[in-house]
Design a protein around this motif. Sequence first.
Motif, PDB file in Angstrom:
ATOM      1  N   SER A  90       1.376  -9.871   3.961  1.00  0.00           N
ATOM      2  CA  SER A  90       0.755  -8.452   3.370  1.00  0.00           C
ATOM      3  C   SER A  90       1.716  -7.388   3.758  1.00  0.00           C
ATOM      4  N   ALA A  91       1.253  -6.445   3.170  1.00  0.00           N
ATOM      5  CA  ALA A  91       2.467  -5.292   2.938  1.00  0.00           C
ATOM      6  C   ALA A  91       2.360  -4.776   4.848  1.00  0.00           C
ATOM      7  N   GLY A  92       0.991  -4.963   4.812  1.00  0.00           N
ATOM      8  CA  GLY A  92       0.589  -4.136   6.467  1.00  0.00           C
ATOM      9  C   GLY A  92       1.158  -4.964   7.671  1.00  0.00           C
ATOM     10  N   ARG A  93       1.178  -6.796   7.249  1.00  0.00           N
ATOM     11  CA  ARG A  93       1.952  -7.634   7.981  1.00  0.00           C
ATOM     12  C   ARG A  93       3.761  -7.432   8.115  1.00  0.00           C
ATOM     13  N   THR A  95       5.191  -4.560   7.439  1.00  0.00           N
ATOM     14  CA  THR A  95       5.899  -3.525   7.811  1.00  0.00           C
ATOM     15  C   THR A  95       5.325  -3.692   9.753  1.00  0.00           C
ATOM     16  N   ARG A  96       4.625  -3.937  10.155  1.00  0.00           N
ATOM     17  CA  ARG A  96       4.782  -4.253  11.230  1.00  0.00           C
ATOM     18  C   ARG A  96       5.834  -4.992  11.733  1.00  0.00           C
ATOM     19  N   LEU A  97       6.690  -5.901  10.907  1.00  0.00           N
ATOM     20  CA  LEU A  97       7.861  -6.747  11.636  1.00  0.00           C
ATOM     21  C   LEU A  97       8.069  -6.211  11.553  1.00  0.00           C
ATOM     22  N   ALA A  98       8.451  -5.523  10.802  1.00  0.00           N
ATOM     23  CA  ALA A  98       9.866  -4.552  10.757  1.00  0.00           C
ATOM     24  C   ALA A  98       9.979  -3.033  11.149  1.00  0.00           C
ATOM     25  N   ARG A  99       8.547  -2.753  11.550  1.00  0.00           N
ATOM     26  CA  ARG A  99       8.356  -1.123  12.635  1.00  0.00           C
ATOM     27  C   ARG A  99       9.316  -2.140  14.286  1.00  0.00           C
ATOM     28  N   LEU A 100       8.639  -3.524  14.816  1.00  0.00           N
ATOM     29  CA  LEU A 100       8.984  -4.458  15.698  1.00  0.00           C
ATOM     30  C   LEU A 100      10.191  -4.945  16.239  1.00  0.00           C
ATOM     31  N   GLY A 101      11.248  -4.571  15.453  1.00  0.00           N
ATOM     32  CA  GLY A 101      12.310  -5.037  15.509  1.00  0.00           C
ATOM     33  C   GLY A 101      12.868  -6.141  14.669  1.00  0.00           C
ATOM     34  N   LEU A 102      11.606  -6.952  13.913  1.00  0.00           N
ATOM     35  CA  LEU A 102      11.692  -8.696  13.614  1.00  0.00           C
ATOM     36  C   LEU A 102      12.475  -8.301  12.386  1.00  0.00           C
ATOM     37  N   LEU A 103      12.305  -7.724  11.100  1.00  0.00           N
ATOM     38  CA  LEU A 103      12.669  -7.589  10.739  1.00  0.00           C
ATOM     39  C   LEU A 103      14.016  -6.437   9.983  1.00  0.00           C
ATOM     40  N   VAL A 104      15.002  -6.850  10.152  1.00  0.00           N
ATOM     41  CA  VAL A 104      16.200  -5.591   9.995  1.00  0.00           C
ATOM     42  C   VAL A 104      16.637  -4.733   9.073  1.00  0.00           C
ATOM     43  N   PRO A 105      16.231  -3.795   8.608  1.00  0.00           N
ATOM     44  CA  PRO A 105      16.723  -3.442   6.987  1.00  0.00           C
ATOM     45  C   PRO A 105      18.341  -3.235   7.046  1.00  0.00           C
ATOM     46  N   VAL A 106      18.440  -2.918   6.071  1.00  0.00           N
ATOM     47  CA  VAL A 106      20.162  -3.509   5.280  1.00  0.00           C
ATOM     48  C   VAL A 106      21.125  -2.149   4.834  1.00  0.00           C
ATOM     49  N   THR A 142      -1.845 -11.330  14.744  1.00  0.00           N
ATOM     50  CA  THR A 142      -0.817 -10.890  16.063  1.00  0.00           C
ATOM     51  C   THR A 142      -0.861 -10.552  17.444  1.00  0.00           C
ATOM     52  N   PRO A 143       0.367 -11.079  18.175  1.00  0.00           N
ATOM     53  CA  PRO A 143       0.421 -11.288  19.273  1.00  0.00           C
ATOM     54  C   PRO A 143      -0.179  -9.973  19.962  1.00  0.00           C
ATOM     55  N   GLU A 144      -0.568  -9.611  21.047  1.00  0.00           N
ATOM     56  CA  GLU A 144      -1.448  -8.491  21.485  1.00  0.00           C
ATOM     57  C   GLU A 144      -0.089  -7.489  21.696  1.00  0.00           C
ATOM     58  N   THR A 145       1.092  -7.808  22.695  1.00  0.00           N
ATOM     59  CA  THR A 145       1.941  -7.417  23.143  1.00  0.00           C
ATOM     60  C   THR A 145       2.663  -6.859  21.916  1.00  0.00           C
ATOM     61  N   LEU A 146       2.791  -7.403  20.799  1.00  0.00           N
ATOM     62  CA  LEU A 146       2.861  -6.630  19.652  1.00  0.00           C
ATOM     63  C   LEU A 146       2.643  -5.563  19.180  1.00  0.00           C
ATOM     64  N   ARG A 147       0.681  -6.059  18.817  1.00  0.00           N
ATOM     65  CA  ARG A 147       0.472  -4.761  19.292  1.00  0.00           C
ATOM     66  C   ARG A 147       0.098  -3.544  19.640  1.00  0.00           C
ATOM     67  N   SER A 148      -0.201  -3.627  20.747  1.00  0.00           N
ATOM     68  CA  SER A 148       0.105  -3.122  21.346  1.00  0.00           C
ATOM     69  C   SER A 148       1.742  -1.727  21.138  1.00  0.00           C
ATOM     70  N   GLY A 153       3.453   2.984  18.691  1.00  0.00           N
ATOM     71  CA  GLY A 153       4.353   3.888  17.980  1.00  0.00           C
ATOM     72  C   GLY A 153       5.436   3.581  17.758  1.00  0.00           C
ATOM     73  N   VAL A 154       6.389   2.513  18.584  1.00  0.00           N
ATOM     74  CA  VAL A 154       7.625   1.982  18.532  1.00  0.00           C
ATOM     75  C   VAL A 154       7.945   1.884  16.478  1.00  0.00           C
ATOM     76  N   ASP A 155       8.893   1.881  16.654  1.00  0.00           N
ATOM     77  CA  ASP A 155       9.173   2.083  15.170  1.00  0.00           C
ATOM     78  C   ASP A 155      10.931   1.999  15.282  1.00  0.00           C
ATOM     79  N   LEU A 156      11.595   0.860  15.036  1.00  0.00           N
ATOM     80  CA  LEU A 156      12.601   0.237  15.649  1.00  0.00           C
ATOM     81  C   LEU A 156      13.694   0.368  14.387  1.00  0.00           C
ATOM     82  N   ARG A 157      13.516   0.408  13.079  1.00  0.00           N
ATOM     83  CA  ARG A 157      13.802   0.073  12.056  1.00  0.00           C
ATOM     84  C   ARG A 157      14.882   1.262  11.167  1.00  0.00           C
TER      85      ARG A 157
END
Length: 332
Positions: A90-93, A95-106, A142-148, A153-157
């Motif tokens: 999903s688009a929501g998931r 976005t969460r992966l990108a905010r956590l820095g797991l998907l790096v924008p170019v 999603t694991p609890e540590t990542l959801r917290s 408000g973590v956003d590493l993009r």
Amino acid sequence: MPGSTCTPPRPITCTPSRAARELGLKRGEFDLAVHLGRIRTVPDEGGGGGRRVERTELDRLRAQDGFPETLRQRVRVVGTAEGAALMEISAGRFTRLARLGLLVPVRFYLNRYRAVVWLYLAEELRQFAAGEENAHLLKGRTPETLRSQVAAGVDLRARNWRGRHLGFLLRQAEDPWARAGAVAAFLSPVEVADVVRDPYERAQLNRFRPTPPDQGVPGSPSAYLAEELMTAHDPDEIEWLRSDLAQAVDEARTQAPAARPAPRHHRPTSPVPAPPKAAPSGVPEARTPVLLAEPEPEPDPVVAHESMREAPRTPRGLRAWLRARNRRPAEA
């Protein structure tokens, strides 16, 4: 001929625009390929200040299997919706992966609402989805540590994009001051001035300081937002960049000191006497006595009258000669 030197011929190069046409790429795709190191460029030796592509590099790319489609796929970028469909999440998931820095924008761009739109490499998203170690992030809860972290408000993009863009700038820099300027581009002017105290070295940094990409018209809201994305805000990221900047400037200072104006030779001037100090309140001011010149005496009227008399005139000429001739000797 002994003692003579032979200058090797310069390699044949072409401009980026022509190289993009010959490779079947749009200009944005070509720039991204250079950014990622997929296409090698060389400095313009003709003095233009830009970059060029050697003919041998074009031949190497054409010789790859599946050219030009494989080259296009390696530089294809997608947004959130298309990237989520590519990864089958999903688009929501996504976005969460990108905010956590797991998907790096170019890349990023600003839409008509001045909102930041992040772009990702389709090739990297496919590789992430294919990795077995990432299966628990794509399906299920999603694991609890990542959801917290997302709730906090973590956003590493933006930070991950800055790190990626800094790597690109450092690969392109071939001058020690250009490398220092690349690091300084991600710090605010206040931080740069605190690290580099010498004004001439700061001026040298500004010469090589790159501008944010896609900044639009200088002074516009889009340019201001692009500058905000380019500037580090997290304390740990700022400290890391400050340390790198100090080291880069120290290396640049050793290899090529910053230019300074020639010293001027001033003529020695006589010291200006200091003004007299003011007397404290209530104390009469001490005055320096002034010596007045004595008045000259008035001339005596008698002497003046005598001096105005005419002296007896001595006869001259023929008349005087005749008088002298008729003059007799005095009697005894």
